[in-house]
Structures are given as C-alpha cells and as structure tokens.
Design a protein around this motif. Sequence first.
Motif, PDB file in Angstrom:
ATOM      1  N   TYR B  50       0.856  -1.174   0.000  1.00  0.00           N
ATOM      2  CA  TYR B  50       0.000   0.000   0.000  1.00  0.00           C
ATOM      3  C   TYR B  50       0.895   1.228   0.000  1.00  0.00           C
ATOM      4  CZ  TYR B  50      -3.010   3.763   1.444  1.00  0.00           C
ATOM      5  OH  TYR B  50      -3.671   4.962   1.486  1.00  0.00           O
ATOM      6  N   PHE B  67      -6.066  -1.340   4.212  1.00  0.00           N
ATOM      7  CA  PHE B  67      -5.428  -0.264   4.961  1.00  0.00           C
ATOM      8  C   PHE B  67      -6.498   0.502   5.728  1.00  0.00           C
ATOM      9  CE2 PHE B  67      -2.664   3.023   6.163  1.00  0.00           C
ATOM     10  CZ  PHE B  67      -3.200   4.257   5.830  1.00  0.00           C
ATOM     11  N   PHE B  74      -3.164  -2.844   8.894  1.00  0.00           N
ATOM     12  CA  PHE B  74      -2.987  -3.288   7.503  1.00  0.00           C
ATOM     13  C   PHE B  74      -3.068  -4.807   7.514  1.00  0.00           C
ATOM     14  CE2 PHE B  74      -2.164  -2.676   3.189  1.00  0.00           C
ATOM     15  CZ  PHE B  74      -1.043  -3.345   2.747  1.00  0.00           C
TER      16      PHE B  74
END
Lengths: 115, 115
Positions: B50, B67, B74
């Motif tokens: 991410y 996220f 996460f």
Amino acid sequence: EAGVAQSPRYKIIEKRQSVAFWCNPISGHATLYWYQQILGQGPKLLIQFQNNGVVDDSQLPKDRFSAERLKGVDSTLKIQPAKLEDSAVYLCASSLFSGDYNEQFFGPGTRLTVL
Amino acid sequence: AQSVAQPEDQVNVAEGNPLTVKCTYSVSGNPYLFWYVQYPNRGLQFLLKYITGDNLVKGSYGFEAEFNKSQTSFHLKKPSALVSDSALYFCAVFMIKAAGNKLTFGGGTRVLVKP
C-alpha cells in the motif's frame, strides 16, 4: 528473469572463526541489501548499497562484520570473528532503486550456525 | 520511531475458511506498507503493498489487504485458505530516511492451514 543468488546455502563454523557469504543480485538492480534473520524474528537490515556505495550501515556491527560491493554488482558479507549470537539466516535482497517503493527481491538466504 | 507489530505468533485455519493475518503500524507521516511471505528454506516473496489510493489492495496468490488509517492497521486477508498457504508472513513498513530508505519488518506470523 533470474532471481537473487546466494551461496553457500548452509554454513557451520565454530566461534571465533571467520565466514563469508556471497550474493549476486538481479541484473540491473542498483540497490542491494543484507539482512540478518534470527530464528523467530523478522529480518533486520544490516547494510544497504546503492551501486557500489554504502547508503546505510547503521545496524552493522562493524567490529566484526564487513561488506563490500565491488563494481556495483556482486556483494560479500564477512564475519570475523564469529560469535554464538551470529547464528541466523543471512538474506540478500535487491531492488531497482532505493528511493521509490519498488519491492525488494530476496535470495534464499544462507543459514549460519556458530558452535 | 517507525514500527510494525504482528500480534499473533501463529494463526491456525481450516482449508477453505477465511484467513486473516493482523498487522498494526506506527509511523510519522504517510505509511508505506508491505506484506511478504516466506516458505521453508526460501527467501521472502513480495505479496502486496500500500502506497496510496484505494484502501483495499489486491496482491499475489489471491491475497488482499485493507489499509485502515483510523485503526493504524494493515491486515492481510484471503477469502478461502489453501494448505499451500501455510508459511511465515511478514508485515513491513517502508521508512524514508535521509540516510537511505529501508523496510522494517514485524516479527512474523506463522500460518498453518489444516486440510
């Protein structure tokens, strides 16, 4: 595409002996990393190279560990003299650059046992 | 200091059931988060990352991660686990530093998928 190569895969030595590990990164990758992974823990960065220059060696025990990356390709990591607590897997990784978020590609590692 | 935590040492799940591996992070600024998987006697393999954008990130082998900024998490997920997913999973945060950028890994979570 060939992956990151490391040798040897396994090494057993006695304390106070010396040992060296070799790494060949993916072709064209400018950044090379050495990690130490102690059993039961995540990898810890020892040293990072950008081409043949050291970018970060803040976690490298410089009294016994040394590393070089001559010609900006292959790299060797040396321990002299080894201690019992150096028993770990030593992982080499490479990436295209260090300044972006490209993933790192890891080699299979060298498992070191210090007796 | 920037860090990641994986609160579970091991996760056991039956084949075909959903799999979740938890990760929380602590960073100053925007987080850049990664998941890697490690199979026995092999190096770490990148699963997903991410950086910005959609909070749901899709990766390799059917894995995805969500996220969550408010919960600083996460978590890695797979809707239907396979026996072959049994491995060691690491969450990592990418740190941007003046002296080199690096990944800091969590302690890892061992996943065991039972037939």
